[in-house]
Design an enzyme around this catalytic site. Sequence first.
Site, mmCIF file in Angstrom:
data_model
loop_
_atom_site.group_PDB
_atom_site.id
_atom_site.type_symbol
_atom_site.label_atom_id
_atom_site.label_comp_id
_atom_site.label_asym_id
_atom_site.label_seq_id
_atom_site.Cartn_x
_atom_site.Cartn_y
_atom_site.Cartn_z
ATOM 1 N N GLU A 200 -9.382 31.586 7.489
ATOM 2 C CA GLU A 200 -9.726 30.507 8.411
ATOM 3 C C GLU A 200 -8.679 29.406 8.321
ATOM 4 O OE1 GLU A 200 -11.951 30.817 5.646
ATOM 5 O OE2 GLU A 200 -13.254 32.363 6.480
ATOM 6 N N HIS B 59 -12.405 29.205 -1.305
ATOM 7 C CA HIS B 59 -12.061 28.188 -0.310
ATOM 8 C C HIS B 59 -11.141 27.132 -0.910
ATOM 9 C CE1 HIS B 59 -14.748 28.367 3.410
ATOM 10 N NE2 HIS B 59 -14.966 29.498 2.777
#
Length: 319
Positions: free
Chosen positions: A106, A38
């Site tokens: 995402e 991430h």
Amino acid sequence: MPEYGYFLSCEEFAPAELIEQARMAEQAGFRALWISDHYHPWNDAQGQSPFVWSVLGALSEAVSLPVETAVTCPTVRTHPAVIAQAAATTAVMTEGRFRLGVGSGEALNEHILGHVWPPTSVRLEMLEESIQIMRRLFTGEEVSHHGTHYTVENARLYTVPDEPVPIDISGFGPAATALAARVGDGYITMMPEASMVEQFRKGGGGAKLVSGGTKVCYGTDRDEAVRTVHRLWGNQFLPGELAQVLPSPSHFEQAQTLVTEDMVRDKAVCGDDVDEHVAALAAFADAGFDRIYVNQIGPDQRGFFDFYRTKVLPQLAQD
């Protein structure tokens, strides 16, 4: 029989904590590691987000377990030629014990450079093209590529493993699962759904590796564990495509106000009921998964590993 692994959360823990968790996982009897990739955590309460490739370098020296990113997006934030170099180097450092898990990503992580966040169909096209580029680079040959989404000119990886890095594809719906079946070396999903495993295997995946993961919160006080999950990981109970399209941790915090503690209590494994923990992992085994990863939410990592070493893993048969 499946193997059971531990899922390292880069969103919740600093690098040194992740390395110590990996050591504890190996000592507890887990057979493999996943690690998230991430740029941002899902919310500020999680509070971390180290660069995964630096952590992987440390893991290569700290433990002897196989390790995989779950998952890397090689399409927007980072060019696939760069991901290919990072993955190849990691595979060399781990002596071939590295798999590259990839997905369509995402907005939370991928929009940071100001690029347009594409719709799902385009993201899957980009993912497939990126996989083609990375596989060519893993050969160690010079690659030039002029495609729909990417350009590569005279690129060559000089540090490559003896065997190409396996690329597993994450899929939560039929289109991504079909892509995984068609071009992946394995399949990743986060729900113990036998129908998705069946689609992957019948769609071309055959006997290739199918991996799944889940999150739990071990603790002797179940109500406290519920509150911990609600505070740190309420985002995982949000419906639909919100996880793919919300652009910042603050947006997830706003959406998480819709998640109640009762929702967490009904859906998450919280507390120290051995049968409940065993059943959550057995559901993946029953659905046909080959590797099953579990993540402990919250600070009581040592308690979790002691609990799984002595009470949970002994009840789960492993190859």
